[in-house]
Scaffold this motif. Structure first.
Motif, mmCIF file in Angstrom:
data_model
loop_
_atom_site.group_PDB
_atom_site.id
_atom_site.type_symbol
_atom_site.label_atom_id
_atom_site.label_comp_id
_atom_site.label_asym_id
_atom_site.label_seq_id
_atom_site.Cartn_x
_atom_site.Cartn_y
_atom_site.Cartn_z
ATOM 1 N N GLY A 153 0.952 -1.027 0.012
ATOM 2 C CA GLY A 153 -0.115 -0.103 -0.080
ATOM 3 C C GLY A 153 0.698 1.193 -0.008
ATOM 4 N N ALA A 154 2.270 1.088 -0.255
ATOM 5 C CA ALA A 154 3.092 2.262 -0.433
ATOM 6 C C ALA A 154 2.970 3.081 -1.626
ATOM 7 N N LEU A 155 2.726 4.312 -1.667
ATOM 8 C CA LEU A 155 2.752 4.991 -2.723
ATOM 9 C C LEU A 155 3.993 5.230 -3.440
ATOM 10 N N ILE A 156 4.133 4.888 -4.733
ATOM 11 C CA ILE A 156 5.312 4.639 -5.455
ATOM 12 C C ILE A 156 6.018 5.988 -6.168
ATOM 13 N N LEU A 157 4.872 6.071 -7.127
ATOM 14 C CA LEU A 157 4.934 7.530 -7.778
ATOM 15 C C LEU A 157 3.693 7.862 -8.341
ATOM 16 N N GLN A 158 3.690 9.247 -8.730
ATOM 17 C CA GLN A 158 2.378 9.818 -9.236
ATOM 18 C C GLN A 158 2.848 10.528 -10.552
ATOM 19 N N LEU A 159 2.121 10.294 -11.617
ATOM 20 C CA LEU A 159 2.280 10.567 -13.100
ATOM 21 C C LEU A 159 1.041 11.624 -13.379
ATOM 22 N N PHE A 160 1.617 12.987 -13.634
ATOM 23 C CA PHE A 160 0.516 13.992 -14.125
ATOM 24 C C PHE A 160 0.811 14.427 -15.725
ATOM 25 N N GLY A 161 -0.463 14.977 -16.361
ATOM 26 C CA GLY A 161 -0.105 15.855 -17.337
ATOM 27 C C GLY A 161 0.667 16.966 -16.876
ATOM 28 N N TYR A 162 1.458 17.662 -17.690
ATOM 29 C CA TYR A 162 2.069 18.954 -17.332
ATOM 30 C C TYR A 162 1.181 19.971 -17.400
ATOM 31 N N ARG A 163 1.078 20.740 -16.108
ATOM 32 C CA ARG A 163 0.301 21.738 -16.062
ATOM 33 C C ARG A 163 0.660 23.167 -15.593
ATOM 34 N N LYS A 164 0.972 23.936 -16.377
ATOM 35 C CA LYS A 164 1.401 25.245 -16.097
ATOM 36 C C LYS A 164 0.683 26.423 -16.535
ATOM 37 N N GLU A 165 0.443 27.552 -16.110
ATOM 38 C CA GLU A 165 -0.241 28.654 -16.706
ATOM 39 C C GLU A 165 0.226 28.670 -18.023
ATOM 40 N N GLY A 166 -0.941 28.709 -19.156
ATOM 41 C CA GLY A 166 -0.298 29.072 -20.597
ATOM 42 C C GLY A 166 0.271 27.778 -21.118
ATOM 43 N N GLN A 167 0.400 26.727 -20.397
ATOM 44 C CA GLN A 167 1.126 25.631 -21.110
ATOM 45 C C GLN A 167 0.500 24.318 -20.666
ATOM 46 N N GLU A 168 -0.587 23.840 -20.805
ATOM 47 C CA GLU A 168 -1.470 22.852 -20.564
ATOM 48 C C GLU A 168 -1.263 21.761 -21.283
ATOM 49 N N HIS A 169 -0.889 20.603 -20.679
ATOM 50 C CA HIS A 169 -0.940 19.434 -21.520
ATOM 51 C C HIS A 169 -1.663 18.317 -20.878
ATOM 52 N N THR A 170 -2.664 18.546 -20.090
ATOM 53 C CA THR A 170 -3.481 17.838 -19.342
ATOM 54 C C THR A 170 -4.547 17.051 -20.505
ATOM 55 N N GLU A 171 -5.178 17.993 -21.441
ATOM 56 C CA GLU A 171 -6.070 17.126 -22.255
ATOM 57 C C GLU A 171 -5.336 15.750 -22.888
ATOM 58 N N ALA A 172 -4.144 15.999 -23.440
ATOM 59 C CA ALA A 172 -3.485 15.238 -24.200
ATOM 60 C C ALA A 172 -3.216 13.791 -23.248
ATOM 61 N N PHE A 173 -3.026 14.404 -21.855
ATOM 62 C CA PHE A 173 -2.589 13.123 -20.942
ATOM 63 C C PHE A 173 -3.797 12.493 -20.586
ATOM 64 N N ALA A 174 -5.108 13.325 -20.611
ATOM 65 C CA ALA A 174 -6.239 12.602 -20.158
ATOM 66 C C ALA A 174 -6.526 11.560 -21.335
ATOM 67 N N GLN A 175 -6.492 11.898 -22.659
ATOM 68 C CA GLN A 175 -6.643 10.976 -23.687
ATOM 69 C C GLN A 175 -5.860 10.030 -23.669
ATOM 70 N N MET A 176 -4.698 10.074 -23.677
ATOM 71 C CA MET A 176 -3.630 8.792 -23.260
ATOM 72 C C MET A 176 -4.020 7.889 -22.191
ATOM 73 N N ALA A 177 -4.139 8.581 -21.003
ATOM 74 C CA ALA A 177 -4.776 7.651 -19.793
ATOM 75 C C ALA A 177 -6.183 6.949 -20.147
ATOM 76 N N ALA A 178 -6.965 7.442 -20.975
ATOM 77 C CA ALA A 178 -8.186 6.857 -21.135
ATOM 78 C C ALA A 178 -7.909 5.718 -21.945
ATOM 79 N N GLY A 179 -6.972 5.259 -22.528
ATOM 80 C CA GLY A 179 -6.893 4.126 -23.414
ATOM 81 C C GLY A 179 -6.196 3.009 -22.579
#
Length: 351
Positions: A317-343
């Motif tokens: 039950g130990a957390l190993i890592l977390q992987l997010f889409g890159y999120r910074k004001e004006g440089q959002e990559h969360t939608e591409a990450f969400a689409q990748m993760a959905a598959g």
């Protein structure tokens, strides 16, 4: 591996001899001897190691003057290495931060207990290091010089931080056991209602603590779209997909005392035995794929839209890592990450 009985543990002289003869990495050598990495370093005090102040309020302002270095934070299943400079230090009693474009840390000062500086003039192994351990002797954070390091500033830092303590043994506390998942099925509806009302990802841990759960316990009862169980292979599949697409990501690896964050693309992946490795010039990640037991696709609402992450846990039950889409004001990559993760492959039989 349990630590050796205090009455039969190797003496500092025995540990120094074992280190001189060893071909194993320090962490593996310590496990083989039934001691901790911190015990190994304590045995070297006066023989290439110096005890230093470990508290970040003392250590970080000095480290910020070293120039370019490599920062390392690890847990039992992942090692995160980032080259850069330590930028602005933001102190805090419970949590402190180093904020910078390359070295980005969340620091929990209560766990910065034992500090050591090492110097090796033999020409083998790292020439210098600064290493911090918690009360049990488990590594919290390490710093190594690189080509751009100001070595004169490094030596001044060691002199400034030195405690004068010459003891070559440590008194350590037993390591805290990994907290298993704490679900509260009777609170599932309340959890989902409060989860849906979040406006910032940082509200999540306060929410689950209020409901007497923990992170993994909440994931197990929240249900879609908040937390979806994936096949354990999904984490490696995601890393490969992100590298192939040159997709900027954020990778969090931490332990009880420090979380280290990489923000940017990953390029070079190389799988070796049980390890998947990111081997980029300024960022390395070493991940034990055989220890990835649970992977969750997590969605948390924020004011800027949903934040998606992949979160991996060990069998305990130990957390190993977390992987997010890159999120910074004006440089959002969360939608591409969400689409990748959905598959990504879902866990067979999960509901």
């Amino acid at each position: 591996m349990p630590l050796a009985d205090p009455c039969t543990r190797p003496s500092p002289a025995d540990l120094r001899k074992a280190m001189a003869d060893a071909t194993l990495r320090p962490r593996d050598l310590a496990l083989s001897l039934g001691v901790t990495e911190a015990d190994l370093l304590a045995a070297q005090v006066g023989h290439g190691a110096t005890r230093i102040a470990a508290h970040p309020d003392r250590m970080m302002p000095t480290v910020c003057r070293l120039g370019e270095v490599m920062a390392l934070t690890r847990n039992g299943a992942a090692v995160h290495e980032r080259t850069g400079t330590y930028g602005a230090f933001h102190p805090g009693d419970h949590a402190a931060m180093i904020l910078g474009p390359e070295i980005d840390l969340r620091i929990f000062p209560a766990h910065w207990v034992h500090g050591f500086a090492t110097r090796n003039d033999t020409g083998t192994g790292p020439s210098r290091s600064l290493q911090v351990f918690d009360a049990s002797g488990t590594a919290v954070h390490k710093i190594y010089p690189r080509a751009g390091t100001d070595l004169a500033a490094w030596d001044r830092a060691v002199a400034d931080l030195a405690t004068g303590d010459t003891a070559d043994r440590l008194v350590l506390s037993p390591p805290a056991p990994v907290e298993a998942a704490k679900p509260r099925p009777d609170k599932a509806a309340e959890l989902r209602e409060a989860w849906a009302a979040m406006t910032d990802t940082h509200q999540f841990l306060r929410l689950v603590a209020r409901l007497k759960m923990n992170r993994l316990g909440a994931y197990r009862i929240a249900g879609a779209p908040f937390a979806v169980p994936l096949d354990p292979s999904a984490l490696n599949t995601a890393l490969i997909a992100c590298a192939e697409a040159a997709m900027p990501v954020m990778i969090f690896v931490g332990n009880s005392g420090c979380i280290q964050i990489h923000s940017g693309p990953i390029v070079t992946l190389r799988e070796m035995g049980p390890w998947q490795n990111v081997l980029d010039p300024r960022f390395n990640l070493h991940l034990r794929l055989d220890q990835v037991h649970e992977v969750w696709l997590v969605e948390k609402p924020t004011r800027r839209g949903p934040a998606h992450s992949l979160e991996a846990f060990t069998a305990e039950g130990a957390l190993i890592l977390q992987l997010f889409g890159y999120r910074k004001e004006g440089q959002e990559h969360t939608e591409a990450f969400a689409q990748m993760a959905a598959g990504l492959p879902r866990l067979a039989g999960a509901t």
